[in-house]
Design an enzyme around this catalytic site. Structure first.
Site, PDB file in Angstrom:
ATOM      1  N   ASP A  15      51.407 -37.711  95.259  1.00  0.00           N
ATOM      2  CA  ASP A  15      52.054 -37.929  93.965  1.00  0.00           C
ATOM      3  C   ASP A  15      51.311 -39.034  93.238  1.00  0.00           C
ATOM      4  OD1 ASP A  15      54.014 -37.743  91.888  1.00  0.00           O
ATOM      5  OD2 ASP A  15      55.059 -39.466  92.708  1.00  0.00           O
ATOM      6  N   SER A  16      51.542 -39.127  91.951  1.00  0.00           N
ATOM      7  CA  SER A  16      50.958 -40.209  91.162  1.00  0.00           C
ATOM      8  C   SER A  16      51.470 -41.569  91.620  1.00  0.00           C
ATOM      9  CB  SER A  16      51.283 -40.012  89.682  1.00  0.00           C
ATOM     10  OG  SER A  16      52.693 -40.050  89.477  1.00  0.00           O
ATOM     11  N   CYS A  78      54.232 -33.711  92.230  1.00  0.00           N
ATOM     12  CA  CYS A  78      54.146 -34.332  90.909  1.00  0.00           C
ATOM     13  C   CYS A  78      54.026 -33.212  89.884  1.00  0.00           C
ATOM     14  CB  CYS A  78      52.923 -35.246  90.847  1.00  0.00           C
ATOM     15  SG  CYS A  78      52.595 -35.961  89.220  1.00  0.00           S
ATOM     16  N   GLU A 156      58.256 -47.158  89.496  1.00  0.00           N
ATOM     17  CA  GLU A 156      57.143 -47.584  90.337  1.00  0.00           C
ATOM     18  C   GLU A 156      57.291 -49.052  90.754  1.00  0.00           C
ATOM     19  OE1 GLU A 156      54.032 -46.306  91.594  1.00  0.00           O
ATOM     20  OE2 GLU A 156      55.192 -44.465  91.380  1.00  0.00           O
ATOM     21  N   CYS A 188      60.577 -34.774  86.526  1.00  0.00           N
ATOM     22  CA  CYS A 188      59.593 -35.657  87.142  1.00  0.00           C
ATOM     23  C   CYS A 188      60.153 -36.090  88.484  1.00  0.00           C
ATOM     24  CB  CYS A 188      59.320 -36.873  86.255  1.00  0.00           C
ATOM     25  SG  CYS A 188      58.284 -38.155  87.018  1.00  0.00           S
ATOM     26  N   HIS A 190      59.962 -38.759  90.024  1.00  0.00           N
ATOM     27  CA  HIS A 190      60.492 -40.125  90.039  1.00  0.00           C
ATOM     28  C   HIS A 190      61.980 -40.169  89.658  1.00  0.00           C
ATOM     29  CE1 HIS A 190      56.221 -41.227  90.013  1.00  0.00           C
ATOM     30  NE2 HIS A 190      56.572 -42.474  90.272  1.00  0.00           N
TER      31      HIS A 190
END
Length: 260
Positions: A15-16, A78, A156, A188, A190
């Site tokens: 993932d990013s 992602c 993040e 997303c 996240h």
């Protein structure tokens, strides 16, 4: 049929940043005997403001790392990376690669009033893949999209409950509420980490949908088809890697504690 070494090799998850841990949660529940290596590219997050070429190069670098560590399959956890890079990755690599896509189809099925909201990154919403999803599954429903600029960065940093994060969530949810959406896609990986706050803002009658469970089922299906399911009976283990700084490791530990 694959060799015993390949069958018992780990699945690479990328993932990013830390968002894909929400997908890894579903993967480990669906496939408890599999081993997983998770790579968070937090030094280069977010992907949503990068070009497709930049994202592809990051995905190639991470895939090479995971394959060098013996990965038998890859999960691109992602949405933005899937949209920008998965086609190129499948041309480049021969192992199974599972991607993400915003859950427009199940949202359309779940909606009672035909109004669907989608929270996602700018990169996902501008992608050809998302446009194709709308064309295919968005017929007969109204889809209201909202780009959530800055939200990935907050998560993040582990800032799930700060006033700034809550203000962003309020800002991004309000247009969907105003449009009357009764179903909202968390587009997303996240965003499931702030799901409880989103639910509070939109109210209990709005259904929130993410795609982690569907990805886990798809991975199981592909591993079965390729005769690559782990044959062990004991629980699998996990390895966590990141391109980010030490703080990223702490955030990963905190978020994994929320999902475990």
């Amino acid at each position: 049929m694959c060799s015993a070494i390949a069958v018992n090799a780990p699945v690479g998850v990328m993932d990013s940043g830390v968002g894909g841990l929400s997908v890894l949660q579903h993967l480990t529940r669906q496939l408890p005997h599999e081993h997983f290596i998770y790579f968070a590219d937090s030094a280069h997050a977010p992907y949503g403001n990068k070009t497709a070429t930049e994202i592809q190069q990051r995905c190639f670098t991470i895939a090479d790392t995971l394959i060098a560590k013996g990965a038998k399959a890859l999960v691109v956890a992602c949405n933005t990376a899937t949209a920008a890079a998965i086609a190129a990755m499948r041309e480049r690599y021969s192992l199974p690669i599972i991607g993400m896509e915003p859950a427009v189809k199940p949202a359309a099925a779940a909606s009672k009033n035909g109004i669907i909201g989608v929270l996602a990154t700018t990169g996902t919403l501008k992608s050809a893949q998302f446009a194709a999803l709308l064309e295919h599954y968005g017929q007969g429903v109204q889809v209201v999209t909202q780009a959530c600029v800055g939200l990935v960065e907050c998560i993040e940093q582990g800032q799930l409950d700060t006033p700034h994060t809550l203000a962003l969530l309020e800002q991004y949810c309000q247009p969907l509420i105003a449009a009357g959406a009764d179903t909202i896609v968390l587009g997303c990986t996240h965003y499931p980490f702030v799901r409880k706050h989103i639910q509070t803002i939109v109210g209990p009658d709005v259904t929130l949908i993410d795609t982690g469970a569907a990805v886990a089922k798809r991975l199981q299906q592909v591993l079965e088809q390729e005769q690559m399911l782990n044959t062990a009976t004991e629980a699998g283990d996990y390895v966590f890697l990141t391109s980010g700084m030490e703080k990223t490791g702490r955030v990963m530990q905190e978020l994994w504690g929320l999902t475990a």
